[in-house]
Design a protein around this motif. Structure first.
Motif, PDB file in Angstrom:
ATOM      1  N   MET A 137       0.949  -1.271  -0.033  1.00  0.00           N
ATOM      2  CA  MET A 137      -0.037  -0.017  -0.067  1.00  0.00           C
ATOM      3  C   MET A 137       0.931   1.294   0.136  1.00  0.00           C
ATOM      4  N   ILE A 138       1.787   1.155   0.956  1.00  0.00           N
ATOM      5  CA  ILE A 138       2.698   2.419   0.825  1.00  0.00           C
ATOM      6  C   ILE A 138       3.582   2.720  -0.625  1.00  0.00           C
ATOM      7  N   ASN A 139       3.810   1.509  -1.190  1.00  0.00           N
ATOM      8  CA  ASN A 139       4.572   1.704  -2.244  1.00  0.00           C
ATOM      9  C   ASN A 139       3.609   2.313  -3.517  1.00  0.00           C
ATOM     10  N   LYS A 140       2.255   1.739  -3.355  1.00  0.00           N
ATOM     11  CA  LYS A 140       1.407   2.714  -4.452  1.00  0.00           C
ATOM     12  C   LYS A 140       1.060   4.109  -3.999  1.00  0.00           C
ATOM     13  N   CYS A 141       1.048   4.327  -2.784  1.00  0.00           N
ATOM     14  CA  CYS A 141       1.034   5.711  -2.386  1.00  0.00           C
ATOM     15  C   CYS A 141       2.339   6.640  -2.876  1.00  0.00           C
ATOM     16  N   LEU A 142       3.359   5.852  -2.639  1.00  0.00           N
ATOM     17  CA  LEU A 142       4.730   6.642  -3.190  1.00  0.00           C
ATOM     18  C   LEU A 142       4.389   6.895  -4.663  1.00  0.00           C
ATOM     19  N   GLN A 143       4.073   5.750  -5.468  1.00  0.00           N
ATOM     20  CA  GLN A 143       4.030   6.077  -7.042  1.00  0.00           C
ATOM     21  C   GLN A 143       3.149   7.176  -7.276  1.00  0.00           C
ATOM     22  N   ILE A 154       6.657  17.863   1.989  1.00  0.00           N
ATOM     23  CA  ILE A 154       6.746  17.194   2.961  1.00  0.00           C
ATOM     24  C   ILE A 154       5.984  15.895   3.216  1.00  0.00           C
ATOM     25  N   ASP A 155       5.112  15.569   2.302  1.00  0.00           N
ATOM     26  CA  ASP A 155       4.321  14.452   2.371  1.00  0.00           C
ATOM     27  C   ASP A 155       5.239  13.213   2.108  1.00  0.00           C
ATOM     28  N   PHE A 156       6.383  13.457   1.413  1.00  0.00           N
ATOM     29  CA  PHE A 156       7.338  12.278   1.231  1.00  0.00           C
ATOM     30  C   PHE A 156       7.988  11.819   2.338  1.00  0.00           C
ATOM     31  N   SER A 157       8.237  12.881   3.303  1.00  0.00           N
ATOM     32  CA  SER A 157       8.643  12.326   4.549  1.00  0.00           C
ATOM     33  C   SER A 157       7.809  11.640   5.567  1.00  0.00           C
ATOM     34  N   GLU A 158       6.616  11.635   5.391  1.00  0.00           N
ATOM     35  CA  GLU A 158       5.638  10.903   6.190  1.00  0.00           C
ATOM     36  C   GLU A 158       5.710   9.295   5.454  1.00  0.00           C
ATOM     37  N   LEU A 162       6.835   5.836   7.315  1.00  0.00           N
ATOM     38  CA  LEU A 162       6.062   4.746   7.371  1.00  0.00           C
ATOM     39  C   LEU A 162       6.739   3.422   6.476  1.00  0.00           C
ATOM     40  N   ARG A 163       7.184   3.572   5.281  1.00  0.00           N
ATOM     41  CA  ARG A 163       7.782   2.611   4.817  1.00  0.00           C
ATOM     42  C   ARG A 163       9.089   2.013   5.321  1.00  0.00           C
ATOM     43  N   GLY A 164       9.773   2.922   5.920  1.00  0.00           N
ATOM     44  CA  GLY A 164      10.710   2.570   6.883  1.00  0.00           C
ATOM     45  C   GLY A 164      10.496   1.691   8.096  1.00  0.00           C
ATOM     46  N   GLU A 165       9.334   2.217   8.602  1.00  0.00           N
ATOM     47  CA  GLU A 165       8.866   1.279   9.754  1.00  0.00           C
ATOM     48  C   GLU A 165       8.439  -0.059   9.189  1.00  0.00           C
ATOM     49  N   LEU A 166       7.621  -0.066   8.462  1.00  0.00           N
ATOM     50  CA  LEU A 166       7.154  -1.349   7.634  1.00  0.00           C
ATOM     51  C   LEU A 166       8.379  -2.325   7.225  1.00  0.00           C
ATOM     52  N   TYR A 167       9.529  -1.745   6.853  1.00  0.00           N
ATOM     53  CA  TYR A 167      10.544  -2.598   6.499  1.00  0.00           C
ATOM     54  C   TYR A 167      11.262  -2.978   7.732  1.00  0.00           C
ATOM     55  N   LEU A 168      11.299  -2.290   8.647  1.00  0.00           N
ATOM     56  CA  LEU A 168      12.044  -2.645  10.085  1.00  0.00           C
ATOM     57  C   LEU A 168      11.040  -3.656  10.700  1.00  0.00           C
ATOM     58  N   ALA A 169       9.938  -3.603  10.543  1.00  0.00           N
ATOM     59  CA  ALA A 169       8.918  -4.437  11.360  1.00  0.00           C
ATOM     60  C   ALA A 169       9.184  -5.881  10.624  1.00  0.00           C
ATOM     61  N   LEU A 170       9.265  -5.982   9.125  1.00  0.00           N
ATOM     62  CA  LEU A 170       9.581  -7.214   8.456  1.00  0.00           C
ATOM     63  C   LEU A 170      10.718  -7.794   8.754  1.00  0.00           C
ATOM     64  N   SER A 171      11.603  -6.969   9.034  1.00  0.00           N
ATOM     65  CA  SER A 171      13.141  -7.616   9.483  1.00  0.00           C
ATOM     66  C   SER A 171      13.173  -8.363  10.618  1.00  0.00           C
TER      67      SER A 171
END
Length: 173
Positions: A137-143, A154-158, A162-171
Motif C-alpha cells: 500500500m505505501i509503495n502505491k502511495c509513493l508512486q 513534506i508528504d514524502f517524509s511521512e 512509514l515505509r521504513g517502519e514497515l521494512y523494519l518490522a518485516l526484518s
C-alpha cells in the motif's frame, strides 16, 4: 507548533463565514471543518476532532450539489479513518476503508486522495502485523505522490518514514 493560532483562525473564519458571504459555498465550510478536525486530532483532542469531521461528512451528504463529489467524501473519510486508527477503533476504520475503496473504484482518475487512502491502509495493516500488505500500500502511495508532488514535498517524509517502519518490522519477523 502554532496549532492554537491555526485553530483560532479557522474557527473564526468558520464562525464568520456567513457574515463575509451571506450564502457561503458548502464545500468551503466542509474544507474548514476538515482542517479544524485535523488540528484537533493532532492535538489529541479526539472528541472535538470527531465532532468537526462528522459535521463535515453530514453536510456533504446533505448537500445535493455535492452528492457526486467523491473526492471530497474521500477526503473526509480519510481523516475519519486516521482518527479511528489513533483511537484504536479498528473496526470503525475498516468500515470506512471499505467505503473509500468502493468510492475510489468508481473514480476513474487517480488523485492525491488515493495516495492518502493507501497510507491509511498501510497504517491499518501495520496495526495487525501485516507489514507486507502495508508495504504494498505505501509503495502505491509513493508512486502516486511521485506523479503529483514536487520532490521536496513534506508528504514524502511521512511516506518514507512509514515505509521504513514497515521494512523494519518485516526484518524482525
Amino acid at each position: 507548533g502554532h496549532y492554537p493560532h491555526a485553530h483560532n483562525s479557522f474557527e473564526t473564519l468558520l464562525n464568520n463565514l456567513q457574515t463575509i458571504n451571506p450564502s457561503p459555498d458548502p464545500k468551503d465550510i466542509i474544507e474548514l471543518q476538515i482542517q479544524i478536525g485535523q488540528i484537533y486530532r493532532i492535538q489529541c483532542q479526539f472528541k472535538q476532532a470527531s465532532k468537526f469531521l462528522e459535521e463535515a461528512y453530514n453536510l456533504k451528504k446533505a448537500c445535493e450539489a455535492l452528492q457526486n463529489d467523491n473526492n471530497l467524501e474521500t477526503s473526509i473519510l480519510n481523516e475519519m479513518i486516521i482518527l479511528h486508527i489513533d483511537l484504536a477503533e479498528y473496526s470503525q476504520a475498516e468500515k470506512l476503508l471499505d467505503i473509500i475503496k468502493e468510492l475510489q473504484l468508481n473514480q476513474p482518475e487517480v488523485t492525491l486522495n488515493h495516495a492518502k487512502t493507501y497510507t491509511n491502509f498501510a497504517l491499518f495493516y501495520d496495526k495487525f502485523a501485516k507489514e507486507k500488505d502495508g508495504l504494498d500500500m505505501i509503495n502505491k502511495c509513493l508512486q502516486i505522490q511521485l506523479n503529483f508532488l514536487p520532490e521536496n514535498h513534506i508528504d514524502f517524509s511521512e511516506t518514507y518514514n512509514l515505509r521504513g517502519e514497515l521494512y523494519l518490522a518485516l526484518s524482525k519477523l
